[in-house]
Design a protein around this motif. Sequence first.
Motif, short mmCIF file in Angstrom:
data_model
loop_
_atom_site.label_atom_id
_atom_site.label_comp_id
_atom_site.label_asym_id
_atom_site.label_seq_id
_atom_site.Cartn_x
_atom_site.Cartn_y
_atom_site.Cartn_z
N ALA A 88 4.03 -11.80 7.55
CA ALA A 88 4.40 -12.17 6.17
C ALA A 88 3.39 -11.62 5.17
O ALA A 88 3.76 -11.08 4.11
CB ALA A 88 4.50 -13.69 6.05
N ALA A 89 2.09 -11.74 5.48
CA ALA A 89 1.05 -11.22 4.59
C ALA A 89 1.16 -9.70 4.48
O ALA A 89 0.98 -9.13 3.39
CB ALA A 89 -0.32 -11.63 5.10
N SER A 90 1.46 -9.03 5.58
CA SER A 90 1.62 -7.58 5.57
C SER A 90 2.81 -7.16 4.72
O SER A 90 2.78 -6.12 4.04
CB SER A 90 1.77 -7.05 7.00
OG SER A 90 0.63 -7.33 7.78
N ALA A 91 3.89 -7.96 4.74
CA ALA A 91 5.08 -7.64 3.95
C ALA A 91 4.77 -7.72 2.45
O ALA A 91 5.24 -6.88 1.67
CB ALA A 91 6.21 -8.61 4.30
N VAL A 92 4.00 -8.72 2.04
CA VAL A 92 3.61 -8.82 0.63
C VAL A 92 2.79 -7.60 0.23
O VAL A 92 3.01 -6.99 -0.83
CB VAL A 92 2.80 -10.11 0.39
CG1 VAL A 92 2.24 -10.12 -1.03
CG2 VAL A 92 3.67 -11.35 0.63
N MET A 93 1.84 -7.22 1.07
CA MET A 93 1.02 -6.04 0.78
C MET A 93 1.88 -4.78 0.69
O MET A 93 1.66 -3.92 -0.18
CB MET A 93 -0.04 -5.86 1.87
CG MET A 93 -1.01 -4.73 1.62
SD MET A 93 -1.96 -4.29 3.11
CE MET A 93 -0.67 -3.45 4.06
N ALA A 94 2.87 -4.66 1.58
CA ALA A 94 3.74 -3.48 1.58
C ALA A 94 4.48 -3.35 0.26
O ALA A 94 4.63 -2.24 -0.28
CB ALA A 94 4.73 -3.56 2.74
N GLY A 95 4.95 -4.48 -0.29
CA GLY A 95 5.65 -4.43 -1.56
C GLY A 95 4.75 -3.93 -2.69
O GLY A 95 5.18 -3.12 -3.53
N LEU A 96 3.52 -4.40 -2.72
CA LEU A 96 2.58 -3.96 -3.75
C LEU A 96 2.27 -2.46 -3.61
O LEU A 96 2.23 -1.73 -4.61
CB LEU A 96 1.28 -4.77 -3.65
CG LEU A 96 1.35 -6.23 -4.08
CD1 LEU A 96 0.03 -6.93 -3.78
CD2 LEU A 96 1.68 -6.33 -5.57
N LEU A 97 2.06 -2.01 -2.39
CA LEU A 97 1.74 -0.59 -2.17
C LEU A 97 2.92 0.30 -2.54
O LEU A 97 2.73 1.40 -3.09
CB LEU A 97 1.33 -0.37 -0.72
CG LEU A 97 0.02 -1.02 -0.26
CD1 LEU A 97 -0.25 -0.70 1.20
CD2 LEU A 97 -1.15 -0.56 -1.12
N PHE A 98 4.13 -0.14 -2.22
CA PHE A 98 5.31 0.66 -2.55
C PHE A 98 5.45 0.82 -4.07
O PHE A 98 5.73 1.92 -4.57
CB PHE A 98 6.56 0.02 -1.98
CG PHE A 98 7.83 0.78 -2.29
CD1 PHE A 98 8.10 1.99 -1.67
CD2 PHE A 98 8.73 0.28 -3.22
CE1 PHE A 98 9.26 2.71 -1.97
CE2 PHE A 98 9.89 0.99 -3.52
CZ PHE A 98 10.15 2.20 -2.89
N ALA A 99 5.22 -0.28 -4.80
CA ALA A 99 5.28 -0.20 -6.27
C ALA A 99 4.22 0.75 -6.79
O ALA A 99 4.46 1.54 -7.72
CB ALA A 99 5.10 -1.59 -6.86
N ALA A 100 3.02 0.71 -6.18
CA ALA A 100 1.94 1.59 -6.62
C ALA A 100 2.27 3.05 -6.34
O ALA A 100 1.93 3.94 -7.13
CB ALA A 100 0.64 1.21 -5.92
N SER A 101 2.95 3.32 -5.23
CA SER A 101 3.28 4.71 -4.89
C SER A 101 4.24 5.31 -5.90
O SER A 101 4.19 6.51 -6.20
CB SER A 101 3.89 4.79 -3.48
OG SER A 101 5.17 4.18 -3.43
#
Length: 531
Positions: A458-471
């Motif tokens: 779950a924590a990794s999924a939250v991080m993935a969303g932030l990184l995708f927006a940054a990309s």
Amino acid sequence: MSLARNTLVQATLTLGSRVLGFARDLFLSARFGQGPMMDAFTTALMLPNMFRRLFAEGAFAQAFVPIYGGVRAREGEAAAAVTASEALSFIFAVVAGFCILLQVAMPWIMPWLLSAWRDDAGVMRAAVTAAQLTMPYLACMTIASLLSGVLNTGGRFALSAGVPVFLNLCTLVPLMAPSFVPMSQPETLMAVSAAVTVSGVVQAGLLWWGVRRLGVTIRLSWPRLTAGVRRTLALAVPGVLAGGAFQINSLVSQFLAGSNEGARSVLYNADRLYQLPLGLVGVALGLALVPRLTRAFVSGDHAGGRRTMDDGLGLALAFALPAGVALFVIPFFIIDATVTRAAFTSADAARTADVLRQFAWGVPAFVLVKVLTPPFFAREDTRRPMIFAVISVILTVTLGSALFFWFGSRGWDGVLGLAIATSVSAWVNVALLAGTLIREDSWRPSPAFVSRLSRIVAASAVMAGLLFAASLAYPTLSRLFLAKEIAVLVVCAVGAGAYGLCLLLFRAVTLSELKATLRREPGAGPVSGLD
């Protein structure tokens, strides 16, 4: 020391080495791009690098530690030192002879390893000479691997984790030299290749000093196939193959890529990034687990062994899963922001990013293999991990070859197929190792472990969303922070911070648990200056 403390010591020192290694790769990419000299260097480094990872970074040490530790516990320090001396003398003689044979045969081997440049006599000469210069590194790593096992058995992890930094320090010097002294690309290639061997001599010498300081006297003598050596080889050779299956798979991929111009350089740059969590977490945990599991096995503490495995797997996934997610979500952002300059173009970064994404979903498996093999090694069972390793290698060769040529026939990048096959085979290896442990009730995931894993996901999924927006905002962020290098550092820091905060909010880990894991174990001996 606790498992977390041992892992932290190794991971911290390994991180320093990898940071310098990344700096070296930036100089390599800027100096050679993805041209013939870069392909020549990666080919020259391929064999000694594979042996370094097999030996100095864990597989041989994991196989040797139970043997040496068992003799030490049953017969004392003196007998253990004799066992180590006999094993070192025999294995060193074999590997030194192998190095000489490869150096002599390299003019005939290189056209097969680097077939894309077979018709370019200049590139072939440079690649052959570079490989001959790097080959003695293998012999140095044979000494270093055994000495590392002795140090780890004695509870000293820092020196064996720290000496690889000299590979990067030594190779950085000739790469930086052209900034001050005019050097052609072939001249730089020769200097960097020679520096690889120099670093091996330095590493072996420092580890020898560390072992002597520990109070263990190991001597090189005329090699003899004694009963102790035969027993060591019977366990160590399968152990090296089992622990090094991933490296063998990488070697197969490198061999196939030799027929495609620039493909080996792509694999090299992707390899350096996706192997970072393997070196920081997987190898460090593997080396720290073997002595603990060996003690649990000898004392009959099965419950303690299971707890150790839960802790090890939880710690591995807490680092490997977000690392794999980050490399999957923002590979181009990372590569273009850090590597693209001079001879390395954005097109090169895009090709490398596509390949890195296919390695990324295999990252957790690459790390888990390093954590799932120690229970077998601790019981001196290296046969079954070897069988599983052979299965994964066969899968990589067949699937990788099929995808490489099929993708090429469709006009796609064949290297993508090699990356896919490597990740698939790693997960198959994990399934075989974990399935065997669960079936034999040597370890099975506890409810607490499953709960913690779900929170890590779950924590990794939250991080993935932030990184995708940054990309998506990469160009804007580069302008906002004045440089793309600063932008990627800020994005990675924010992603890591968000992941860590989510771990605490989701109670995947608590502050009291963090403090407990870093405490010294009851009865642990004092830490020497080596640690």
